[in-house]
Design a protein around this motif. Structure first.
Motif, PDB file in Angstrom:
ATOM      1  N   GLN A 133       6.085  -1.905 -16.267  1.00  0.00           N
ATOM      2  CA  GLN A 133       6.090  -0.659 -17.036  1.00  0.00           C
ATOM      3  C   GLN A 133       4.849   0.173 -16.758  1.00  0.00           C
ATOM      4  N   ARG A 134       3.706  -0.479 -16.615  1.00  0.00           N
ATOM      5  CA  ARG A 134       2.480   0.262 -16.313  1.00  0.00           C
ATOM      6  C   ARG A 134       2.571   0.946 -14.953  1.00  0.00           C
ATOM      7  N   LEU A 135       3.206   0.269 -13.992  1.00  0.00           N
ATOM      8  CA  LEU A 135       3.333   0.843 -12.656  1.00  0.00           C
ATOM      9  C   LEU A 135       4.344   1.983 -12.627  1.00  0.00           C
ATOM     10  N   ARG A 136       5.245   2.014 -13.610  1.00  0.00           N
ATOM     11  CA  ARG A 136       6.235   3.102 -13.685  1.00  0.00           C
ATOM     12  C   ARG A 136       5.668   4.365 -14.333  1.00  0.00           C
ATOM     13  N   ASP A 137       4.516   4.264 -14.952  1.00  0.00           N
ATOM     14  CA  ASP A 137       3.989   5.350 -15.781  1.00  0.00           C
ATOM     15  C   ASP A 137       3.565   6.539 -14.920  1.00  0.00           C
ATOM     16  N   PRO A 138       4.336   7.648 -14.933  1.00  0.00           N
ATOM     17  CA  PRO A 138       3.979   8.790 -14.083  1.00  0.00           C
ATOM     18  C   PRO A 138       2.732   9.519 -14.555  1.00  0.00           C
ATOM     19  N   ALA A 139       2.296   9.227 -15.795  1.00  0.00           N
ATOM     20  CA  ALA A 139       1.082   9.878 -16.289  1.00  0.00           C
ATOM     21  C   ALA A 139      -0.159   9.352 -15.572  1.00  0.00           C
ATOM     22  N   LEU A 140      -0.066   8.149 -14.994  1.00  0.00           N
ATOM     23  CA  LEU A 140      -1.185   7.589 -14.243  1.00  0.00           C
ATOM     24  C   LEU A 140      -1.113   8.065 -12.797  1.00  0.00           C
ATOM     25  N   PRO A 141      -2.204   8.548 -12.225  1.00  0.00           N
ATOM     26  CA  PRO A 141      -2.183   8.918 -10.806  1.00  0.00           C
ATOM     27  C   PRO A 141      -1.775   7.724  -9.948  1.00  0.00           C
ATOM     28  N   LEU A 142      -1.122   7.988  -8.831  1.00  0.00           N
ATOM     29  CA  LEU A 142      -0.644   6.895  -7.986  1.00  0.00           C
ATOM     30  C   LEU A 142      -1.795   6.015  -7.509  1.00  0.00           C
ATOM     31  N   ALA A 143      -2.956   6.605  -7.241  1.00  0.00           N
ATOM     32  CA  ALA A 143      -4.106   5.815  -6.785  1.00  0.00           C
ATOM     33  C   ALA A 143      -4.491   4.772  -7.831  1.00  0.00           C
ATOM     34  N   LYS A 144      -4.447   5.145  -9.110  1.00  0.00           N
ATOM     35  CA  LYS A 144      -4.777   4.198 -10.171  1.00  0.00           C
ATOM     36  C   LYS A 144      -3.705   3.126 -10.289  1.00  0.00           C
ATOM     37  N   ARG A 145      -2.441   3.533 -10.147  1.00  0.00           N
ATOM     38  CA  ARG A 145      -1.358   2.548 -10.217  1.00  0.00           C
ATOM     39  C   ARG A 145      -1.439   1.574  -9.048  1.00  0.00           C
ATOM     40  N   GLN A 146      -1.856   2.064  -7.881  1.00  0.00           N
ATOM     41  CA  GLN A 146      -2.003   1.165  -6.734  1.00  0.00           C
ATOM     42  C   GLN A 146      -3.091   0.127  -6.989  1.00  0.00           C
ATOM     43  N   LYS A 147      -4.148   0.541  -7.642  1.00  0.00           N
ATOM     44  CA  LYS A 147      -5.209  -0.422  -7.968  1.00  0.00           C
ATOM     45  C   LYS A 147      -4.700  -1.471  -8.949  1.00  0.00           C
ATOM     46  N   ILE A 148      -3.949  -1.025  -9.965  1.00  0.00           N
ATOM     47  CA  ILE A 148      -3.344  -1.970 -10.920  1.00  0.00           C
ATOM     48  C   ILE A 148      -2.412  -2.925 -10.174  1.00  0.00           C
ATOM     49  N   MET A 149      -1.605  -2.365  -9.259  1.00  0.00           N
ATOM     50  CA  MET A 149      -0.669  -3.168  -8.479  1.00  0.00           C
ATOM     51  C   MET A 149      -1.393  -4.257  -7.696  1.00  0.00           C
ATOM     52  N   LEU A 150      -2.455  -3.886  -7.009  1.00  0.00           N
ATOM     53  CA  LEU A 150      -3.181  -4.855  -6.191  1.00  0.00           C
ATOM     54  C   LEU A 150      -3.877  -5.899  -7.051  1.00  0.00           C
ATOM     55  N   ASP A 151      -4.401  -5.495  -8.202  1.00  0.00           N
ATOM     56  CA  ASP A 151      -5.017  -6.466  -9.111  1.00  0.00           C
ATOM     57  C   ASP A 151      -3.987  -7.501  -9.568  1.00  0.00           C
ATOM     58  N   GLU A 152      -2.763  -7.025  -9.872  1.00  0.00           N
ATOM     59  CA  GLU A 152      -1.697  -7.936 -10.299  1.00  0.00           C
ATOM     60  C   GLU A 152      -1.279  -8.850  -9.148  1.00  0.00           C
ATOM     61  N   LEU A 153      -1.165  -8.291  -7.950  1.00  0.00           N
ATOM     62  CA  LEU A 153      -0.754  -9.089  -6.793  1.00  0.00           C
ATOM     63  C   LEU A 153      -1.774 -10.183  -6.492  1.00  0.00           C
ATOM     64  N   LYS A 154      -3.044  -9.847  -6.631  1.00  0.00           N
ATOM     65  CA  LYS A 154      -4.084 -10.823  -6.325  1.00  0.00           C
ATOM     66  C   LYS A 154      -4.036 -12.026  -7.261  1.00  0.00           C
ATOM     67  N   ARG A 155      -3.514 -11.800  -8.476  1.00  0.00           N
ATOM     68  CA  ARG A 155      -3.441 -12.908  -9.446  1.00  0.00           C
ATOM     69  C   ARG A 155      -2.201 -13.765  -9.234  1.00  0.00           C
ATOM     70  N   GLY A 156      -1.274 -13.299  -8.420  1.00  0.00           N
ATOM     71  CA  GLY A 156      -0.031 -14.024  -8.224  1.00  0.00           C
ATOM     72  C   GLY A 156      -0.051 -14.847  -6.949  1.00  0.00           C
ATOM     73  N   ARG A 157       1.107 -15.314  -6.578  1.00  0.00           N
ATOM     74  CA  ARG A 157       1.288 -16.069  -5.335  1.00  0.00           C
ATOM     75  C   ARG A 157       2.476 -15.416  -4.620  1.00  0.00           C
ATOM     76  N   ILE A 158       2.185 -14.286  -4.016  1.00  0.00           N
ATOM     77  CA  ILE A 158       3.219 -13.395  -3.497  1.00  0.00           C
ATOM     78  C   ILE A 158       2.913 -13.065  -2.041  1.00  0.00           C
ATOM     79  N   LEU A 159       3.947 -13.008  -1.226  1.00  0.00           N
ATOM     80  CA  LEU A 159       3.803 -12.548   0.152  1.00  0.00           C
ATOM     81  C   LEU A 159       4.456 -11.184   0.282  1.00  0.00           C
ATOM     82  N   LEU A 160       3.666 -10.188   0.680  1.00  0.00           N
ATOM     83  CA  LEU A 160       4.177  -8.861   0.995  1.00  0.00           C
ATOM     84  C   LEU A 160       4.394  -8.786   2.493  1.00  0.00           C
ATOM     85  N   PHE A 161       5.623  -8.447   2.897  1.00  0.00           N
ATOM     86  CA  PHE A 161       5.936  -8.314   4.319  1.00  0.00           C
ATOM     87  C   PHE A 161       6.408  -6.883   4.554  1.00  0.00           C
ATOM     88  N   LEU A 162       5.540  -6.062   5.147  1.00  0.00           N
ATOM     89  CA  LEU A 162       5.856  -4.665   5.446  1.00  0.00           C
ATOM     90  C   LEU A 162       6.101  -4.560   6.943  1.00  0.00           C
TER      91      LEU A 162
END
Length: 812
Positions: free
Chosen positions: A181-210
């Motif tokens: 829900q926090r990442l969906r919030d359009p009131a937050l600039p995308l740069a801030k949401r990206q930082k939140i995203m990366l903080d969450e990813l770092k706490r998990g055990r996830i593989l991103l394959f781009l």
């Protein structure tokens, strides 16, 4: 096995090397074979009565068994089996995965141990980047990593919006609703949401394959600057998560990589591995054994493609057919001629797709019945001209352009248009998952095909739908890029409107006004005049705003566009409100509500009724305001709009509170609180708790008031809401004063003023005089007052003010 193990240095007699290979062919392991060779050398020396220095023999290999005598020659030659793409991917398929054992071992271990956390696989098209990334992803998935994959196609390159949406989907599926829900919030600039995203990813055990970063051909940098920012943040380390990128070259955004990021360049296969794959085809191997295919031809095949595995399966199969087709172009021509002409025509049309599609999609592109298209697909598969991904079908990427360009121009345009129509219909009917795609990806693919078909009207229509989604999510840069791409093909007002809206939403009134002006010049339209009016309104240019809204209303009225007319009337009402002409505004809003009722727009009507209630309150007509709010609430309940219902109940409760009807207000606030909590709306929950605290304070129940203000304070601090935090401290200070803890209350109220001043809030003008008056009543000198403020400041630095709260409400 991928490489033939040879003795490079042999510290023993030449005769014993024969025994070495003989033992290997019996199925002995390397270590066992070396031990037996050493014993045999000792035995021979003893029989001959000689004194021999026994050789020291050792080998480095990860293979326990070099040769299995129980397996047939066909199997013994086999290379690792078919590799299927990951879910949601098309690339990564390999008929047989070859010659990447060392890559897999080194990279797999490094990714597992964390010595590599971000991997960039580089190399030319067809080098096997996607296949290697897929194998590594499968390996990490077996170790417990959750996979998140993002593909790239000609029609749909990877961008920051797609990355964010993929992460949101991953978190939502994993039950991390709050993070999603926090990442969906359009009131937050995308740069801030990206930082939140990366903080969450770092706490998990996830593989991103781009798979397939798009680089600028001039600069070598990642084309999407917002995606480039996310990439740069991932490079220093993903902590417990991992990231794999594939790209033709290392992005020039960071040519020197941090310690835990690694580039892994891939080139063509060595000749031995390439030839081995060619001879894995049974027919080709038989021709080679009979001498019909000289080794020189296999070498020529290798050199003709510089060892690239891109056409390997096709060259292998073609060689098995005639023993002569030793290059990619010749092999493709040979295989194409082996299928029925009607089937070949269908294959060329199906090559319009850059993704795997269902038989329904094949039928759409080829214009054939679905069962016939499926039968043809199986013919293509037998000729190594297509492959199956579950229930979907794809043409290998190295073949698509060659096959598609064999069509005539009109045929190509028709195939692109058919592909676009199929994908759009699939997205609109909610069936994007049939292809393993998100709705956004399906629409982006459709848009790309419309552009390729030179169908600009279709491209605009799909872009319009995509832009609406991007606007709601706050992906403004991507919205602007897509619409500017349309303007490069054709000057049209609609893309200009979208670009202007994107700037308006970001508060850039100058650029918004500029783009709305361009849209008006391109051809007067109501949307452009409405947008221009909004820009003028926000800049306080009320006469210009009125003029623009009136023009919008006239255009809509003459076109019979009631919805557009209602929007223009709403804008005119906003101008009236700014001019303090509440009666004129009320009249226009009532017309808006009537039109919305006529159109059957209950959601719009509910919103307008709440605005009417606000106007009635300004006119001191509380009864009329209440009636409008009650009607709005009834509509929202019918719509099951729980967020809207919570807002309406909050306003009703606030109105009851103004009237001193505490029980009614409390009841509405409690219902609003339950809704806010169910929805996970922390900001709304804090506001309701704050209001409930005010009710309890006015009712004289100071303990309940304290609990509500404390709960609100915790949420305000969690959200980083400084004005809300200041308000909660002030109310807690007022409660402490009422409980005769005046000095403690003064400190909490002073803390409120300190916070408000730090954020340059105008509310500080109301709070500071109260603090100074209370300090005066306590006969504080200027020095004592300043010392108290310093104490408050350092107390907040130490524990966010909770120590001051505890002292204020400590039991005696």
């Amino acid at each position: 096995m991928e490489r033939l193990p040879l003795a490079i240095a042999w510290n023993a007699s030449a005769d014993s090397s024969r025994l070495f290979y003989s033992l290997l062919t019996q199925g002995k392991s390397l270590n066992e074979t070396l031990g037996l060779v050493r014993l045999e050398t000792q035995r021979v020396c003893q029989e001959q009565g000689e004194i021999c220095a026994l050789p020291v023999l050792y080998a480095k290999s990860d293979q326990l068994r070099i040769f299995d005598p129980q397996r047939s020659s066909e199997v013994a030659l086999a290379i690792e089996g078919e590799l299927q793409p990951l879910p949601g991917m098309t690339e990564g398929y390999a008929k047989r995965f070859v010659d990447r054992r060392m890559d897999l071992q080194r990279l797999g271990s490094a990714l597992r141990e964390g010595t590599i956390r971000t991997l960039i696989i580089t190399g030319p098209d067809g080098a096997g980047k996607s296949a290697l990334g897929t194998k590594l992803a499968i390996k990490l998935a077996s170790l417990g990593y959750s996979l998140m994959t993002i593909y790239s196609s000609l029609q749909n390159p990877i961008n920051a919006a797609r990355l964010m949406e993929a992460v949101i989907a991953l978190f939502a599926a994993a039950g991390q609703a709050e993070a999603a829900q926090r990442l969906r919030d359009p009131a937050l600039p995308l740069a801030k949401r990206q930082k939140i995203m990366l903080d969450e990813l770092k706490r998990g055990r996830i593989l991103l394959f781009l798979d397939g970063l798009e680089l600028d051909s001039q600069t070598g940098r990642i084309k999407d600057p917002e995606l480039a920012a996310a990439y740069l943040q991932m490079l220093p380390g993903m902590e417990s998560s991992r990231a794999i990128f594939t790209s033709r070259d290392l992005p020039a955004d960071a040519m020197t990589l941090p310690a835990r990021a690694r580039e892994w360049p891939l080139a063509g296969l060595p000749e031995a591995a390439f030839v081995k794959f060619l001879l894995d085809d049974e027919a080709a191997a038989e021709r080679y054994r009979r001498g019909e295919i000289p080794y020189r031809r296999l070498q020529e095949a290798h050199s003709s493609v510089a060892g690239s595995p891109a056409c390997l399966a096709q060259i292998s199969q073609a060689l098995g057919g005639d023993g002569k087709s030793g290059t990619c172009e010749v092999a493709l021509a040979k295989l194409a001629s082996s299928v029925d002409p009607q089937s070949l025509l269908a294959l060329r049309k199906a090559s319009a797709f850059g993704i795997a599609v269902s038989p329904e999609g094949l039928a759409a592109a080829t214009g054939l019945p679905e069962d016939q298209a499926l039968a043809f697909a199986r013919d293509w598969q037998r000729a190594s001209l297509a492959y199956q991904v579950g229930s979907l079908w794809a043409v290998p990427s190295p073949l698509r352009a060659r096959l598609f360009m064999a069509l005539g121009l009109e045929q190509r345009l028709a195939a692109q248009r058919a592909a676009a129509s199929f994908l759009w219909d699939l997205a609109e009917s909610g069936r994007s998952k049939d292809l393993g795609l998100s709705r956004l990806d399906c629409l982006l693919e459709a848009r790309g095909h419309y552009l390729a078909a030179e169908d600009l009207a279709g491209a605009r229509a799909v872009t319009d739908r995509i832009s609406g989604f991007l606007e709601r999510r706050g992906y403004y840069l991507e919205l602007i890029r897509l619409n500017q791409e349309l303007l490069e093909r054709e000057k049209h007002a609609e893309p200009m409107d979208w670009i202007a809206r994107a700037y308006l939403d970001q508060g850039d009134l100058g650029r918004a006004q500029e783009w709305y002006g361009r849209a008006v010049a391109a051809g007067p339209n109501a949307a452009a005049f409405h947008g221009l009016g909004t820009c003028y309104l926000r800049q306080g240019k009320l006469d210009l705003a009125r003029e623009s809204f009136q023009k919008a209303a006239e255009i809509c009225r003459s076109a019979g566009d009631l919805a557009g007319e209602a929007a223009a009337l709403h804008g005119l009402a906003s101008v009236d409100m700014e001019k303090k002409d509440d009666e004129a505004a009320l009249e226009k809003l009532q017309k808006v509500a009537a039109i919305q009722e006529q159109l059957g727009d209950p959601a719009g009507m509910a919103s307008t009724l709440q605005e009417l209630a606000g106007l009635d309150l300004q006119r001191q007509d509380r009864e009329a305001a209440r009636q409008s709010l009650v009607r709005s609430l009834e509509i929202l309940q019918r719509l099951n709009d729980r967020m809207g219902e919570a807002a309406a109940r909050y306003r009703l409760a606030s109105l009851d509170l103004e009237r001193g009807e505490f029980d009614a207000a409390r009841q509405q606030f409690q219902k609003a609180l339950a809704l806010r909590r169910d929805l996970g709306d922390l900001q709304g929950e804090a506001a309701v708790l704050h209001s409930l605290g005010s009710i309890e304070a006015q009712s004289g129940d100071w303990e309940k008031a304290r609990e509500k203000f404390l709960d609100a304070l915790r949420i305000y601090q969690q959200l980083g809401d400084r004005p809300g935090e200041a308000g909660a401290f002030f109310q807690l200070g007022a409660l402490a004063v009422q409980k005769e803890k005046i000095q403690e209350g003064l400190r909490l109220m002073a803390l409120s003023a300190v916070i408000l001043r730090s954020i340059k809030s105008e509310e500080v003008r109301n709070v500071e005089p109260l603090v100074e008056r209370l300090a005066s009543q306590l006969h504080y000198s200027q020095e004592q007052f300043m010392a108290m403020v310093q104490e408050v400041f350092w107390g907040y630095r130490q524990d966010k003010g909770w120590g001051l709260v505890e002292r204020a409400f400590a039991k005696k």
